[in-house]
Design a protein around this motif. Structure first.
Motif, mmCIF file in Angstrom:
data_model
loop_
_atom_site.group_PDB
_atom_site.id
_atom_site.type_symbol
_atom_site.label_atom_id
_atom_site.label_comp_id
_atom_site.label_asym_id
_atom_site.label_seq_id
_atom_site.Cartn_x
_atom_site.Cartn_y
_atom_site.Cartn_z
ATOM 1 N N ASN A 76 -4.487 1.195 4.581
ATOM 2 C CA ASN A 76 -3.255 0.559 5.043
ATOM 3 C C ASN A 76 -3.142 -0.906 4.627
ATOM 4 O O ASN A 76 -2.095 -1.518 4.836
ATOM 5 C CB ASN A 76 -3.160 0.620 6.570
ATOM 6 N N ILE A 77 -4.214 -1.473 4.083
ATOM 7 C CA ILE A 77 -4.206 -2.898 3.766
ATOM 8 C C ILE A 77 -4.679 -3.086 2.336
ATOM 9 O O ILE A 77 -5.765 -2.647 1.966
ATOM 10 C CB ILE A 77 -5.100 -3.685 4.739
ATOM 11 N N LEU A 113 -11.427 2.864 8.535
ATOM 12 C CA LEU A 113 -10.336 3.780 8.873
ATOM 13 C C LEU A 113 -8.975 3.217 8.454
ATOM 14 O O LEU A 113 -8.076 3.960 8.068
ATOM 15 C CB LEU A 113 -10.346 4.067 10.383
ATOM 16 N N LEU A 114 -8.829 1.872 8.508
ATOM 17 C CA LEU A 114 -7.559 1.231 8.182
ATOM 18 C C LEU A 114 -7.474 0.718 6.749
ATOM 19 O O LEU A 114 -6.431 0.224 6.335
ATOM 20 C CB LEU A 114 -7.298 0.075 9.152
ATOM 21 N N SER A 115 -8.544 0.820 5.990
ATOM 22 C CA SER A 115 -8.546 0.248 4.636
ATOM 23 C C SER A 115 -7.441 0.787 3.717
ATOM 24 O O SER A 115 -6.928 0.037 2.888
ATOM 25 C CB SER A 115 -9.917 0.388 3.981
ATOM 26 N N VAL A 155 -11.690 -5.418 7.215
ATOM 27 C CA VAL A 155 -10.779 -4.324 7.536
ATOM 28 C C VAL A 155 -11.629 -3.105 7.891
ATOM 29 O O VAL A 155 -12.488 -2.699 7.099
ATOM 30 C CB VAL A 155 -9.855 -4.005 6.337
ATOM 31 N N THR A 185 0.862 -1.180 0.000
ATOM 32 C CA THR A 185 0.000 0.000 0.000
ATOM 33 C C THR A 185 0.896 1.227 0.000
ATOM 34 O O THR A 185 2.090 1.149 0.303
ATOM 35 C CB THR A 185 -0.938 0.065 1.233
ATOM 36 N N MET A 188 1.863 -5.578 14.209
ATOM 37 C CA MET A 188 1.295 -6.200 13.000
ATOM 38 C C MET A 188 0.923 -7.651 13.271
ATOM 39 O O MET A 188 -0.132 -8.123 12.843
ATOM 40 C CB MET A 188 2.288 -6.134 11.838
ATOM 41 N N HIS A 199 -2.309 -7.646 15.384
ATOM 42 C CA HIS A 199 -3.501 -7.302 14.589
ATOM 43 C C HIS A 199 -3.851 -8.420 13.607
ATOM 44 O O HIS A 199 -5.036 -8.737 13.432
ATOM 45 C CB HIS A 199 -3.283 -5.998 13.827
ATOM 46 N N GLU A 242 2.033 1.732 3.973
ATOM 47 C CA GLU A 242 3.027 0.845 4.569
ATOM 48 C C GLU A 242 2.915 -0.552 3.967
ATOM 49 O O GLU A 242 1.817 -1.085 3.811
ATOM 50 C CB GLU A 242 2.806 0.764 6.081
ATOM 51 N N SER A 291 -7.343 -9.529 14.936
ATOM 52 C CA SER A 291 -8.390 -8.778 14.239
ATOM 53 C C SER A 291 -8.730 -9.323 12.850
ATOM 54 O O SER A 291 -9.900 -9.344 12.473
ATOM 55 C CB SER A 291 -7.972 -7.314 14.093
ATOM 56 N N TYR A 292 -7.733 -9.716 12.095
ATOM 57 C CA TYR A 292 -7.987 -10.064 10.693
ATOM 58 C C TYR A 292 -8.189 -11.562 10.472
ATOM 59 O O TYR A 292 -9.169 -11.988 9.875
ATOM 60 C CB TYR A 292 -6.860 -9.543 9.804
#
Length: 183
Positions: free
Chosen positions: A165-166, A161-163, A158, A38, A77, A80, A41, A84-85
């Motif tokens: 970043n991934i 807010l974080l989309s 995801v 991305t 990372m 998470h 990062e 989370s994922y």
């Protein structure tokens, strides 16, 4: 006497060839790496504890990936990813089972083939075609390749807010060095 010795050597060679062609092969420390690019990062992780079985005669391959064994550069990372994922407590492993199309056990040169199979991650199983290179070695076989998976296909959620970043598409590479496995 020389003819007898020649017959014994030929018979021994033939027996070893038949045995090696009917054996199954195992990789206990295969490597799977994934990469997500991305603009914010890059995310990369490697797992060197992947178990895989390969049967050259049936052309079947099976892979089991322990999700908590992925190593990240940043511990946050890793946390998470698992919590989370991937939800590793609920879905501790990913798996693949498939069959190599057009594989020739007699070929000594590297072969580029498609492995057709099913990849299971979390609670989703999807058919995938994987381009792989198969090399016959003294110990057995090396199989390596790359596939892309879409996170939406595997119910990886995801937060909005974080989309950024991934990436929606994750590149997965693998390398397995198989050795003979006797049951």
């Amino acid at each position: 006497m020389n003819k007898f010795l020649l017959v014994v050597i030929f018979s021994s060679f033939f027996s070893l060839t038949v045995i090696s062609q009917t054996s199954e092969f195992i990789e206990r420390q295969g490597q799977v790496t994934f990469f997500s690019y991305t603009s914010v990062e890059n995310i990369q992780a490697t797992n060197n504890q992947v178990l895989s079985l390969f049967n050259p005669n049936s052309q079947e391959i099976a892979v089991s990936i322990l999700m908590r064994a992925f190593v990240f550069k940043k511990s946050l990372m890793h946390e998470h990813f698992n919590e989370s994922y991937i939800e590793s407590d609920l879905y501790p492993k990913a798996s693949f089972s498939g069959k190599i199309t057009g594989f020739d056990t007699t070929e000594t040169e590297p072969q580029t083939r498609i492995i057709k199979g099913n990849f299971t991650l979390k609670d989703s199983t999807k058919p995938v075609d994987v381009k792989a290179t198969i090399v016959k070695t003294e110990e057995g076989y090396t199989i390596s390749g790359t596939l892309d998976i879409m996170i939406d296909d595997y119910n990886i959620e995801v937060p909005p807010l974080l989309s950024p970043n991934i990436s929606k598409k994750i590149e997965v590479t693998f390398n397995f060095n198989y050795a003979s496995y006797e049951k």
